[in-house]
Enzyme design. Structure first.
Site, PDB file in Angstrom:
ATOM      1  CG  ASP A 418      -1.820   1.163   1.338  1.00 24.03           C
ATOM      2  OD1 ASP A 418      -2.668   1.319   0.455  1.00 24.03           O
ATOM      3  OD2 ASP A 418      -1.680   1.949   2.301  1.00 24.03           O
ATOM      4  CD  GLU A 471      -2.422   2.422  -3.433  1.00 22.28           C
ATOM      5  OE1 GLU A 471      -3.428   3.127  -3.587  1.00 22.28           O
ATOM      6  OE2 GLU A 471      -1.786   2.378  -2.366  1.00 22.28           O
TER       7      GLU A 471
END
Length: 742
Positions: A418, A471
């Site tokens: 993330d 990401e």
């Protein structure tokens, strides 16, 4: 014996202020020759009224109480060597019990492990730090080990010692910053935390950073739990995964938030509802994913977190799978069953930041241990969280070991990392004056970059088939390329550029799309610069962005037609695929973590038929090598026509490793039907219509080419041949070229 130093040591122990109570408590030799040694045993047990020492020959020795706070001692001169013993205790309430003295055990942590940890290279430090069930000298118990280098004193506290920090004070292991104690007879299920005295004499009560299990929120204690009791049955999956190349395999990912996929009534929960347990997901989610044809499940973070509203992205227990849905063994069973059904499991992982909750990592030993002292380096102003200090060896070790932990202990197939962009840039989401440049004066976070390269290199060393997915939303180069060529070393990168352009385009009224066709096709300019995954994730259906079906313009029918068109176009575009739960059947409302999906919508025909469309797309995708084998090379893609702005129709070719595995995709982004529409064709063969998103079975108008078409010897679009088609409204067609492979 009553020296000043001796008295001072006892006072420090009584006041819970000693960094090595083992130097005072327990069994110590004080004088004597080899034939006649003298030993002293000291014990500190608050509330004890009487203690009798019983040696390994069952001989008893009365211990004198030398301090009213609970210090006892006995001198023994009839032993020739060190001996084992137990303590028979009677407390001031008259209760009697026998214990093995925790201070009778030598240090257990090898120097080599400490060395590797301190230099940041102990890849499986979770096998050492934390709470581990062990048997030492024939005694079963739990070994506690924690890193708190600036603490004055660390104790294990829990229900077993009335949360009293005086009772199980730990030893500091040299200059390593690691503290340790073995507590006999302490087993699975016991609650515990660490009581830490900071350099500033504050007392912190912290959960174990390496705990494997924790109390269900809002409680925060760590729980002793073994990780070696589960027997796996996924050897075939694991061997095949690590011996194959995921780049050339289909990857259709179903992104799931376990707490809201399905919600059930539950009076014990604050809102009267609960998510399914790991066991219930094993029964229901796996069956659903298998039926829908997805190849992978991606789970929003499942490491322990205190606040449901963070969706799992603000973690306090990096090594503890959340207790919201069951035990670690329950979660292992879920993964195991996924693998037995040939479903891979990816989990979101959050090394970019951590919350400031008092029981967590923040200011763990009273200092900026896991974070930076300077807020300009150590905090995200927008998120209200701390940033890890990637330049500190032990912190880097904590994170890299944690990534490996999920793959080693839980057989997770991959991690979606993330907020990589926030790690790469020191000025990410910060104003002037809120960040510090690197040593070269730039905004790149050099330490984080080195960390990510080491992370990925380490993971592949142990698991060659692991998926490390970034990401990353910026134009940073070589994210998914090896570190040997200057890359970050990830397997894949989320294609955020495609996602933003795509969603912006399909949200337009079809009347105006022809003016923006270049925004849709722009992704092919950079499609092969990275190993991309195309994502329509949870982030795109929250915070006022609307659900996928609600993004579609037009009336009710057009919304569903537009979504079928969009999904089919996405499956044809190079790159692996990801769709968030609810998108597959047209959930109308935005995702809400407090609510389950609106499964009742499947009672309505268009929702049910959209679900069938996605199911058939998944099965088509897996059956056609042209849709997945050459995702990351120009050889797998070829434009036919990307410039028909008048009709807003685009067409392209996808090819597999064998060029004869060839598919044609034609997408019409308007509600107009086109008859006798001609496009170029690469081969003079028959083209079968194998998928039509406008088919009646999917809720469409059933316009298309059910009998297929044969190419004509008419050159068009720089192709030697062409075909004439009927193009349905708001639809994507997939045609298969029948090329003889003999």
């Amino acid at each position: 014996m009553n020296t000043t130093a001796h008295i001072d040591d006892l006072k420090r122990i009584i006041n819970a202020d000693h960094n090595n109570p083992f130097s005072v408590l327990g069994l110590h030799e004080i004088s004597g020759e080899s034939e006649s040694k003298k030993f002293v045993v000291k014990s500190f047990l608050p509330n004890a009224a009487k203690i009798t020492l019983i040696d390994d020959n069952n001989q008893s020795y009365h211990m004198d109480k030398i301090d009213q706070n609970g210090v006892f001692e006995v001198f023994i001169s009839d032993k020739s060597d060190y001996f084992d013993y137990t303590l028979q205790v009677e407390d001031d309430a008259g209760n009697k019990f026998r214990i093995v003295d925790p201070y009778s055990f030598l240090p257990d942590m090898p120097e080599y492990d400490l060395h590797l940890f301190n230099e940041g290279n102990h890849h499986k430090i979770y096998n050492r730090l934390g709470a581990h069930l062990k048997e030492i000298k024939g005694i079963k118990g739990t070994l506690f080990t924690v890193w708190a280098p600036c603490a004055k004193r660390v104790s294990v506290v829990g229900t077993f010692n009335h949360w009293d920090g005086r009772r199980h004070q730990m030893r500091a292991l040299g200059s390593s910053g690691v503290w340790e104690i073995f507590i006999p007879k302490l087993g699975q299920g016991e609650l515990y935390k660490y009581e830490i005295k900071t350099p500033f004499d504050d007392i912190y009560i912290k959960a174990d950073p390496y705990a494997f299990f924790a109390e269900k929120k809002p409680k925060t204690a760590s729980i002793i739990f073994p990780l070696d009791n589960y027997e796996w049955n996924d050897n075939n999956w694991m061997k095949e995964r690590d011996s194959s190349n995921s780049l050339e395999k289909p990857m259709s990912i179903y992104e799931v938030h376990l707490g809201s996929w399905i919600r059930l009534p539950d009076d014990t929960e604050e809102d009267g509802k609960r998510g399914l347990t790991y066991k219930e997901h094993t029964e229901k989610l796996i069956s659903y994913v298998l039926d829908m044809g997805y190849t992978h499940i991606e789970l929003l973070p499942l490491a322990e977190h205190p606040f449901d509203g963070s969706w799992g992205y603000q973690i306090t227990g990096y090594y503890a799978v959340t207790s919201r849905y069951g035990t670690p063994d329950d979660f292992k069973h879920f993964i195991d069953r996924c693998h037995q059904n040939s479903i891979g499991v990816i989990m979101d992982w959050v090394p970019a930041h951590f919350p400031k909750d008092g029981h967590g990592l923040a200011r763990f030993d009273g200092t900026a241990l896991y974070e930076h002292e300077d807020k300009r380096l150590g905090e995200h102003p927008d998120w209200g969280t701390h940033i890890f200090n990637y330049g500190r060896n032990e912190v880097k070790n904590f994170l890299i070991s944690n990534a490996l932990f999920w793959m080693d202990i839980y057989h997770i197939d991959g991690l979606r990392v993330d907020a990589v962009a926030s790690m790469l840039y020191l000025d990410y989401a910060k104003k002037d004056g809120e960040w510090l440049p690197n040593k070269w004066g730039g905004k790149e976070n050099i330490e984080a970059i080195d960390f990510m390269r080491q992370l990925n290199t380490t993971i592949y060393k142990y698991f060659s088939g692991a998926l490390m997915i970034a990401e990353e939303s910026t134009s940073w180069a070589l994210v998914s390329k090896p570190s040997s060529v200057g890359g970050l070393g990830f397997s894949y990168k989320w294609n955020m550029g495609w996602m933003n352009d795509f969603l912006k385009f399909i949200s337009l009224d079809p009347l105006y799309r022809k003016y923006h066709l270049g925004e849709l096709t722009f992704s092919m300019v950079y499609a092969f610069a990275e190993n991309f995954t195309l994502v329509l994730s949870h982030d795109e259906v929250v915070h006022g962005k609307c659900s996928m079906i609600s993004k579609m313009p037009g009336d009710y029918w057009q919304k569903f037609a537009g979504l079928r068109l969009s999904y089919t176009y996405m499956y044809g575009h190079p790159g692996k695929k990801l769709l968030f739960m609810g998108g597959e059947f047209g959930q109308f409302i935005e995702w809400n973590y407090k609510e389950g999906l609106d499964w009742h919508l499947l009672d309505y025909p268009l929702h049910n038929k959209l679900q069938k469309c996605v199911k058939d797309l998944n099965n088509l995708y897996k059956s056609q090598p042209a849709m997945y084998e050459v995702d990351f090379d120009q050889d797998g893609f070829e434009w036919i026509d990307c410039s028909d702005t008048k009709n807003c129709i685009i067409s392209f070719v996808r090819k597999g490793n064998d060029w004869r595995d060839m598919l044609l995709f034609i997408s019409n982004f308007t509600p107009n039907v086109h008859y006798d529409y001609r496009i170029g064709a690469p081969k003079n063969v028959f083209y079968e219509e194998i998928f039509n998103s406008d088919a009646e079975i999917y809720g469409g108008s059933n316009v298309g080419n059910p009998n297929g078409v044969h190419a004509d010897e008419i050159k068009l679009h720089d192709k030697p041949y062409s075909i004439k088609l009927t193009i349905p409204p708001l639809a994507t067609l997939v045609l298969k070229a029948h090329i003889n492979k003999d």
